[in-house]
Scaffold this active site. Structure first.
Site, PDB file in Angstrom:
ATOM      1  N   PHE A 159      -2.445   6.554  12.375  1.00  0.00           N
ATOM      2  CA  PHE A 159      -2.716   7.932  11.966  1.00  0.00           C
ATOM      3  C   PHE A 159      -4.038   8.456  12.521  1.00  0.00           C
ATOM      4  O   PHE A 159      -4.332   9.646  12.409  1.00  0.00           O
ATOM      5  CB  PHE A 159      -2.777   8.017  10.437  1.00  0.00           C
ATOM      6  CG  PHE A 159      -3.669   6.954   9.843  1.00  0.00           C
ATOM      7  CD1 PHE A 159      -5.041   7.029   9.959  1.00  0.00           C
ATOM      8  CD2 PHE A 159      -3.119   5.864   9.194  1.00  0.00           C
ATOM      9  CE1 PHE A 159      -5.863   6.044   9.446  1.00  0.00           C
ATOM     10  CE2 PHE A 159      -3.938   4.872   8.663  1.00  0.00           C
ATOM     11  CZ  PHE A 159      -5.313   4.961   8.795  1.00  0.00           C
ATOM     12  N   TYR A 192     -20.784  29.795  45.781  1.00  0.00           N
ATOM     13  CA  TYR A 192     -20.014  28.729  45.131  1.00  0.00           C
ATOM     14  C   TYR A 192     -18.903  29.273  44.235  1.00  0.00           C
ATOM     15  O   TYR A 192     -17.808  28.715  44.175  1.00  0.00           O
ATOM     16  CB  TYR A 192     -20.934  27.851  44.287  1.00  0.00           C
ATOM     17  CG  TYR A 192     -21.785  26.870  45.041  1.00  0.00           C
ATOM     18  CD1 TYR A 192     -21.884  26.910  46.429  1.00  0.00           C
ATOM     19  CD2 TYR A 192     -22.500  25.884  44.357  1.00  0.00           C
ATOM     20  CE1 TYR A 192     -22.673  26.020  47.116  1.00  0.00           C
ATOM     21  CE2 TYR A 192     -23.296  24.977  45.037  1.00  0.00           C
ATOM     22  CZ  TYR A 192     -23.387  25.046  46.417  1.00  0.00           C
ATOM     23  OH  TYR A 192     -24.170  24.151  47.086  1.00  0.00           O
ATOM     24  N   HIS A 240      -4.556  16.140  -2.739  1.00  0.00           N
ATOM     25  CA  HIS A 240      -4.923  16.224  -1.328  1.00  0.00           C
ATOM     26  C   HIS A 240      -4.777  17.635  -0.770  1.00  0.00           C
ATOM     27  O   HIS A 240      -5.279  17.915   0.328  1.00  0.00           O
ATOM     28  CB  HIS A 240      -4.082  15.243  -0.507  1.00  0.00           C
ATOM     29  CG  HIS A 240      -4.537  13.817  -0.645  1.00  0.00           C
ATOM     30  ND1 HIS A 240      -4.714  13.213  -1.862  1.00  0.00           N
ATOM     31  CD2 HIS A 240      -4.863  12.868   0.286  1.00  0.00           C
ATOM     32  CE1 HIS A 240      -5.115  11.966  -1.683  1.00  0.00           C
ATOM     33  NE2 HIS A 240      -5.223  11.736  -0.393  1.00  0.00           N
ATOM     34  N   ARG A 289     -16.191  30.113  46.782  1.00  0.00           N
ATOM     35  CA  ARG A 289     -15.732  29.028  47.649  1.00  0.00           C
ATOM     36  C   ARG A 289     -15.241  27.814  46.865  1.00  0.00           C
ATOM     37  O   ARG A 289     -14.330  27.090  47.307  1.00  0.00           O
ATOM     38  CB  ARG A 289     -16.896  28.637  48.563  1.00  0.00           C
ATOM     39  CG  ARG A 289     -16.571  27.599  49.594  1.00  0.00           C
ATOM     40  CD  ARG A 289     -17.649  27.472  50.661  1.00  0.00           C
ATOM     41  NE  ARG A 289     -18.974  27.908  50.263  1.00  0.00           N
ATOM     42  CZ  ARG A 289     -20.059  27.113  50.252  1.00  0.00           C
ATOM     43  NH1 ARG A 289     -19.952  25.841  50.581  1.00  0.00           N
ATOM     44  NH2 ARG A 289     -21.232  27.610  49.914  1.00  0.00           N
ATOM     45  N   GLU A 318     -12.513   4.891   4.495  1.00  0.00           N
ATOM     46  CA  GLU A 318     -12.218   5.639   5.724  1.00  0.00           C
ATOM     47  C   GLU A 318     -13.569   5.955   6.386  1.00  0.00           C
ATOM     48  O   GLU A 318     -14.077   7.072   6.311  1.00  0.00           O
ATOM     49  CB  GLU A 318     -11.410   6.884   5.389  1.00  0.00           C
ATOM     50  CG  GLU A 318     -10.075   6.512   4.763  1.00  0.00           C
ATOM     51  CD  GLU A 318      -9.332   7.683   4.141  1.00  0.00           C
ATOM     52  OE1 GLU A 318      -9.796   8.828   4.278  1.00  0.00           O
ATOM     53  OE2 GLU A 318      -8.290   7.440   3.508  1.00  0.00           O
ATOM     54  N   TYR A 357       0.834  -1.207   0.000  1.00  0.00           N
ATOM     55  CA  TYR A 357       0.000   0.000   0.000  1.00  0.00           C
ATOM     56  C   TYR A 357       0.865   1.253   0.000  1.00  0.00           C
ATOM     57  O   TYR A 357       1.791   1.400   0.804  1.00  0.00           O
ATOM     58  CB  TYR A 357      -0.924   0.018   1.221  1.00  0.00           C
ATOM     59  CG  TYR A 357      -1.718   1.294   1.361  1.00  0.00           C
ATOM     60  CD1 TYR A 357      -2.797   1.558   0.521  1.00  0.00           C
ATOM     61  CD2 TYR A 357      -1.365   2.270   2.291  1.00  0.00           C
ATOM     62  CE1 TYR A 357      -3.511   2.741   0.612  1.00  0.00           C
ATOM     63  CE2 TYR A 357      -2.079   3.456   2.399  1.00  0.00           C
ATOM     64  CZ  TYR A 357      -3.148   3.683   1.557  1.00  0.00           C
ATOM     65  OH  TYR A 357      -3.845   4.856   1.644  1.00  0.00           O
ATOM     66  N   ASN A 387       0.605  11.640   5.980  1.00  0.00           N
ATOM     67  CA  ASN A 387      -0.160  10.663   6.759  1.00  0.00           C
ATOM     68  C   ASN A 387       0.226  10.757   8.233  1.00  0.00           C
ATOM     69  O   ASN A 387       0.970   9.922   8.746  1.00  0.00           O
ATOM     70  CB  ASN A 387       0.118   9.250   6.221  1.00  0.00           C
ATOM     71  CG  ASN A 387      -1.142   8.401   6.238  1.00  0.00           C
ATOM     72  OD1 ASN A 387      -1.923   8.481   7.176  1.00  0.00           O
ATOM     73  ND2 ASN A 387      -1.327   7.597   5.209  1.00  0.00           N
TER      74      ASN A 387
END
Length: 512
Positions: free
Chosen positions: A331, A283, A84, A286, A417, A54, A197
């Site tokens: 990844f 609150y 990309h 405190r 994916e 791959y 990646n």
């Protein structure tokens, strides 16, 4: 730190800060170059063997079963980067992009990515010549890592794409390389994939956020103490024995800070033995260390996660020392996405409780004899009324931003994916939450200083005196209304900078 040396064992969070924010010089250790050359030799062997692997001899994502002929594998890597680099939107800040590039060098330097040393050297050249790629804010899903942002960085190595100009404008990368005397590189098999990646964008933002959070959480103790002092609150809820019986470390540290900050105060002395004084504070006063302390403990968890990621091999596929090249899911940004979301929730609450103290300081029915809206002439003048409106609006925005991004997975790449982390989005909105927290603490600082000024002639604590001195030039003395926005900007600068904390620590010792 002026030089950061990249070792084959990784780098530190301080290294990232030095390069991202202080423009430290980056150097590759000879052992790093050797580790990368060794892993590259394994990839070269696979190339010659013809085995399908791959990203080396196949396409990507849903095209993982598409075989690529040897003569087209370099073309494949260049095409990967171009396709990309598909982000849109405003550019990410320079410090984020520099952190991202350094972390990608760190990952390649671990010797498990199978790239030639010249690829890492080319990224180092960009850093050392202060060339910052134009990385759009939208594009990453946090799996497979920060693909689009890293592709925009890698595209500059090819002499393509855009970089940030001196004034933040967009410039052509080719021109920037030429001006710096740098040449584009040609990618070989696996190298384009190795450049994109990874989780480097989200990790870089998280490391910057960790540093900023640590400072802001300490400043939250300071502004809380100022507000409590100005409202004639009690120091007794912050006694160490009360926090030893609920042993959360962050809570104990925050309580110790607030207790120390309230000492040596004539304001506190004025009511310490007053039987008519309130038996219990609200609150928001405190419980300040319970909230800020829980945020500190959250930060410790996030720091642990980021530390693990700093020594992680984040790539796919990875080259193992025995010669195997294996696909991984390392990844995936889930660990970082969860951490960023968790820290955003904590920071949002630190800001929310600060706003509640501001509201009490401004309310004449609850501020223990301070004038309405901290104006000595309320009615004609509105004092800090609208500063609290601003704080309330920011709290509301932080609550929206605290909704986790990491539960928002959307499938991509033809269902290959099919679960993504949204870690980039989680880290990006965390930065906005922290910027908003700076503003909220600035409003509390301003209100606390004004309240202490109005307690005169009683002298405040050393911390109170330091705060009045730090902000007094911009805020002036209590009186008629002034143009408030510049005062609030000055308060933001005081909160964000190191000077006030340093001045306080010179008086009371180091804050936890």
């Amino acid at each position: 730190m002026t030089t950061v040396t990249i070792q084959p064992t990784g780098i530190s969070a301080d290294d990232v800060l030095a390069v991202a924010r202080a423009t430290a010089t980056v150097v590759l250790d000879p052992a790093t170059i050797e580790a990368m050359a060794t892993s590259r030799a394994i990839v070269d062997g696979i190339e010659s063997s013809g085995r399908p692997v791959y990203g080396v001899s196949t396409g990507f994502g849903a095209l993982a079963n598409t075989f690529i002929a040897p003569e087209r594998r370099a073309e494949l890597q260049h095409a990967l980067i171009r396709s990309h680099a598909a982000g849109v939107g405003a550019p990410m800040p320079r410090e984020v992009v520099r952190a991202m590039m350094l972390l990608r060098v760190r990952s390649l330097a671990l010797g498990r990515s199978g790239v030639r040393p010249l690829v890492a050297e080319a990224l180092v050249d960009l850093l050392n010549h202060d060339i910052t790629p134009w990385v759009p804010e939208h594009g990453s899903l946090g799996a497979s890592g920060d693909l689009a942002p890293l592709a925009h960085c890698a595209l500059v190595l090819l002499g393509e794409g855009w970089v940030l100009g001196p004034a933040g404008e967009r410039q052509d990368a080719a021109d920037a390389l030429t001006a710096a005397g740098l040449k584009p590189i040609e990618l070989a098999a696996k190298e384009g994939l190795a450049l994109i990646n990874g989780t480097d964008g989200m990790l870089g933002m998280l490391l910057l956020a960790i540093h900023d959070s640590a400072h802001l959480f300490a400043m939250a103790d300071v502004t809380a103490a100022l507000a409590i002092e100005a409202m004639l609150g009690s120091e007794r809820p912050f006694l160490p024995e009360l926090h030893a019986i609920r042993p959360h470390p962050g809570q104990a540290a925050s309580a110790a800070n607030i207790h120390r900050l309230l000492q040596d105060s004539r304001v506190m002395d004025s009511h310490r033995d007053d039987l008519a004084h309130a038996v219990q504070d609200a609150y928001s006063m405190r419980c300040a260390p319970q909230v800020a302390g829980a945020a500190r403990d959250t930060l410790d968890f996030v720091r642990t996660v980021a530390g693990r990621e700093l020594v992680s091999v984040v790539d796919n596929p990875v080259v193992l020392p025995d010669g195997r090249v294996e696909s991984t899911g390392n990844f995936h940004g889930a660990p970082l996405g969860f951490a960023a979301d968790f820290l955003a929730i904590a920071a949002a609450e630190v800001g929310a409780i600060a706003e509640r103290r501001v509201d009490r300081l401004l309310d004449v029915t609850r501020s223990r004899e301070l004038p309405a809206f901290l104006s000595p002439d309320a009615g004609v003048n509105s004092g800090l009324m609208i500063a609290q409106y601003t704080a309330a609006g920011i709290v509301a925005e932080n609550r929206r931003l605290a909704a986790p991004a990491s539960v928002d997975s959307l499938p991509t790449s033809g269902m290959q994916e099919d679960h993504v982390s949204m870690g980039w989005a989680a880290a990006k909105k965390l930065r906005t939450v922290l910027d908003n927290l700076t503003s909220l603490l600035a409003v509390e600082l301003l209100a606390g200083v004004r309240g202490l000024q109005l307690r005169a002639p009683l002298e405040p604590s050393p911390a109170g005196r330091a705060a009045v001195a730090a902000l007094g030039g911009a805020a002036g003395e209590p009186g008629p209304d002034v143009f408030l926005a510049p005062v609030m900007e000055a308060a933001r600068a005081v909160v964000a900078g190191p000077e006030l904390r340093a001045a306080i620590e010179r008086e009371v010792g180091p804050l936890g």
